[in-house]
Enzyme design. Structure first.
Site, short mmCIF file in Angstrom:
data_model
loop_
_atom_site.label_atom_id
_atom_site.label_comp_id
_atom_site.label_asym_id
_atom_site.label_seq_id
_atom_site.Cartn_x
_atom_site.Cartn_y
_atom_site.Cartn_z
N GLU A 160 17.87 33.34 103.64
CA GLU A 160 17.44 33.17 102.25
C GLU A 160 16.81 31.80 102.05
O GLU A 160 16.66 31.02 102.98
CB GLU A 160 18.62 33.39 101.29
CG GLU A 160 18.64 34.76 100.61
CD GLU A 160 17.45 35.02 99.71
OE1 GLU A 160 16.72 34.05 99.38
OE2 GLU A 160 17.22 36.18 99.34
N GLU B 235 16.24 45.67 87.73
CA GLU B 235 16.98 44.70 88.53
C GLU B 235 17.39 43.54 87.64
O GLU B 235 16.55 42.74 87.23
CB GLU B 235 16.14 44.18 89.70
CG GLU B 235 16.85 43.11 90.52
CD GLU B 235 15.89 42.34 91.43
OE1 GLU B 235 16.35 41.39 92.09
OE2 GLU B 235 14.69 42.66 91.46
N ARG C 155 9.90 37.36 89.24
CA ARG C 155 11.26 36.94 89.54
C ARG C 155 11.77 35.83 88.64
O ARG C 155 12.91 35.39 88.78
CB ARG C 155 11.36 36.52 91.01
CG ARG C 155 11.41 37.71 91.97
CD ARG C 155 11.42 37.29 93.42
NE ARG C 155 11.79 38.39 94.29
CZ ARG C 155 10.98 39.36 94.70
NH1 ARG C 155 9.73 39.36 94.28
NH2 ARG C 155 11.41 40.31 95.49
N ASP D 190 54.66 45.40 93.28
CA ASP D 190 55.04 44.48 92.21
C ASP D 190 53.80 43.98 91.47
O ASP D 190 53.08 43.13 91.96
CB ASP D 190 55.83 43.31 92.81
CG ASP D 190 56.21 42.25 91.78
OD1 ASP D 190 55.97 42.48 90.58
OD2 ASP D 190 56.74 41.20 92.18
N ARG E 59 18.86 40.03 87.31
CA ARG E 59 18.87 38.96 88.31
C ARG E 59 19.86 37.83 88.00
O ARG E 59 20.03 36.93 88.80
CB ARG E 59 17.46 38.37 88.44
CG ARG E 59 16.48 39.37 89.04
CD ARG E 59 15.08 38.79 89.18
NE ARG E 59 15.01 37.61 90.01
CZ ARG E 59 15.01 37.60 91.34
NH1 ARG E 59 15.10 38.75 92.00
NH2 ARG E 59 14.92 36.46 92.01
N HIS F 255 21.85 39.95 92.50
CA HIS F 255 20.86 40.74 91.78
C HIS F 255 21.31 42.20 91.82
O HIS F 255 21.65 42.72 92.87
CB HIS F 255 19.48 40.61 92.42
CG HIS F 255 19.04 39.18 92.61
ND1 HIS F 255 18.16 38.80 93.59
CD2 HIS F 255 19.36 38.06 91.93
CE1 HIS F 255 17.96 37.49 93.52
NE2 HIS F 255 18.68 37.03 92.52
N GLU G 112 22.72 42.93 95.41
CA GLU G 112 22.21 42.10 96.50
C GLU G 112 23.02 40.80 96.52
O GLU G 112 22.74 39.88 95.76
CB GLU G 112 20.73 41.79 96.31
CG GLU G 112 19.83 43.02 96.25
CD GLU G 112 18.38 42.66 95.93
OE1 GLU G 112 18.11 41.48 95.63
OE2 GLU G 112 17.53 43.56 95.97
N GLU H 81 24.09 37.38 97.98
CA GLU H 81 23.68 36.29 98.86
C GLU H 81 24.90 35.44 99.24
O GLU H 81 25.90 35.43 98.52
CB GLU H 81 22.62 35.43 98.17
CG GLU H 81 21.35 36.21 97.86
CD GLU H 81 20.45 35.53 96.84
OE1 GLU H 81 19.22 35.74 96.92
OE2 GLU H 81 20.98 34.81 95.96
N GLU I 160 21.19 36.77 103.51
CA GLU I 160 21.40 37.99 102.73
C GLU I 160 21.22 39.19 103.64
O GLU I 160 20.40 39.17 104.56
CB GLU I 160 20.40 38.08 101.56
CG GLU I 160 20.61 39.31 100.68
CD GLU I 160 19.56 39.43 99.58
OE1 GLU I 160 19.26 40.57 99.18
OE2 GLU I 160 19.05 38.39 99.13
#
Length: 475
Positions: free
Chosen positions: A218, A363, A345, A56, A365, A274, A135, A137, A225
């Site tokens: 972390e 990457e 970062r 459904d 982030r 990330h 990644e 977390e 993580e």
């Protein structure tokens, strides 16, 4: 780790060898929530595995109307794995949703949308493979309470790792071994209290077919993580669903509660997703060019440029909750400044260090785990493909600490930013969605943004908060 079965014949052989009693059909809605139907093994045959199982579709939020509710779940038997948590032997199979009225893959099925994105890249002649490495977390709390009524609202989370418990009375003793705010990266035991639980998670993740690399505490209190190996765009999104299922269940079985909520703690780091990405064609990495900045090719830069150009609209899928934007503030390793950098970062796009031809990637982030992974990966890929087609050039590279920049400096240097609210991202999606078509249909886009406004934005904007009482009650 790899596939446990490759076709329907192997599926039945695997089930017989493992004395499977139940087949659990799993599918994903537009929020990213996992749903399931469970069949007795005796009721499953090659015909319904091939043609699909009815369900459904009107009972799933923002999907079918009740007068057109019949849909089919089409199993992808190559995804089958044994459920490590059921009392009776159960095999889980990922499914795509099929629209019987249009005779095609359902346009609101996130997994089908991601498949269309990869097919689109191939049809454009740009890439025949796309690899993603998320990644995710998470926090593990001892207790969570919240209330949301007409006259009261509030929440309280607790963890023995929390700095707020430094003066608390415990049944035995207060050990005082705690990471503290932003102190979790990463002291050994006893300060890191989650070593054994993460190890259990890592072992079970391998049981269900993921290739696990590492696990660690972390930055935030009670945060962890686990790193897993990348996969193709569909496999990576499937892995996110497995990952979240295992983390939540292991926490639950250990008397804890796990969450992927982006910002459950004020003043400490939040949970991101990330996302590493690269495009390939004929076995070659299109993002690699030796000797260039970060070994990035022009194709990679255009891909980044496309994501940045459409980032405000993409955020509706990659940062899909009102809570997402409480994470995207400077100082918490959750960048909202749209530039790229090698190793830095504080940039929204980081180029990982030391990557050779096979490992060169970007990457992003800013995404988080409130995203439906299929939609988030597909939206970023579609924006990136648009950037390649139109040769978009991103701002950067910028190797400085971008968290130190003032708002005026960001504006003076004309550095674009992510939206600051879910409303902002949804309004951007309304204005900017041509790059998503034809993979995301207009009906889906309209349904998605309307659903998000009604479910998330308007209810959130209409509620007073504790902080508003603190700042305005005495006015």
């Amino acid at each position: 780790m790899g596939k446990f079965v490759n076709n329907i014949d192997e599926f039945f052989s695997f089930c017989k060898e493992n004395e499977v009693e139940f087949v659990d059909l799993r599918f994903t809605d537009i929020k990213g929530a996992w749903h399931h139907l469970t069949y007795r093994m005796s009721a499953v045959n090659p015909e319904n595995l091939e043609n699909g199982f009815p369900f459904d579709g009107s009972s799933i939020e923002a999907w079918q109307p009740i007068n057109k509710s019949d849909m089919l779940l089409k199993p992808d038997v190559g995804t089958a794995f044994l459920d490590p948590f059921t009392a009776d032997q159960t095999i889980i199979v990922f499914c795509d949703v099929y629209d019987i009225y249009k005779g095609q893959a359902y346009e609101k099925c996130p997994r089908s949308i991601a498949k269309k994105a990869l097919k689109h890249a191939d049809e454009l002649g740009i890439a025949d493979a796309a690899y993603f490495g998320p990644e995710n977390e998470f926090f593990i709390f001892d207790d969570v309470k919240f209330v949301d009524n007409i006259n009261e609202a509030g929440y309280k989370v607790d963890s023995s790792e929390g700095d707020w418990n430094s003066n608390a009375d415990f049944e035995d003793l207060n050990t005082a071994h705690r990471p503290g705010t932003k102190g979790g990266y990463f002291p050994v035991q006893p300060t890191d209290s989650m070593v054994d639980m993460r190890a259990e998670m890592m072992q079970v993740l391998e049981q269900v077919g993921l290739e696990v690399v590492l696990g660690h505490h972390e930055v935030a209190q009670a945060q962890g993580e686990i790193g897993i190996v990348f996969s193709d765009i569909i496999g990576a999104a499937d892995n996110v669903q497995k990952y979240k299922y295992v983390v939540k269940m292991i926490a639950h079985l250990n008397g804890k509660t796990a969450t992927f909520m982006p910002k459950p703690l004020y003043g400490d780091n939040g949970n991101g997703m990330h996302t590493h990405q690269s495009l390939w064609k004929d076995g070659k990495n299109l993002f690699y060019k030796e000797g260039e900045y970060g070994n990035l090719s022009e194709t990679a830069l255009h891909y980044i440029g496309g994501i940045f150009k459409h980032a405000r609209a993409v955020a509706a899928f990659t940062n899909a909750s009102t809570n997402s934007y409480k994470r995207l503030i400077p100082g918490f390793e959750a960048p909202s400044i749209l530039t790229y950098s090698s190793q830095n970062r504080s940039a929204s796009c980081r180029i990982p260090y030391g990557a050779g031809e096979k490992a060169t990637r970007i990457e992003m982030r800013f995404p988080d785990s409130t995203a439906c992974p299929y939609l988030a990966f597909a939206a970023m890929m579609m924006a990136g493909l648009d950037g390649i087609k139109n040769k978009e050039i991103p701002v950067g590279p910028m190797d400085e600490d971008l968290f130190e920049l003032t708002l005026d400096e960001i504006r003076e240097r004309k550095i674009p930013q992510m939206p600051h609210t879910l409303r902002g991202s949804l309004e951007a999606l309304i204005r900017d969605n041509d790059f998503l078509k034809p993979v995301f249909t207009q009906d889906f886009i309209d349904t998605y943004q309307g659903y998000k406004f009604e479910r998330d934005v308007w209810p959130d904007e209409g509620r007073p908060t504790a902080y508003e009482f603190k700042t305005t009650y005495q006015c």
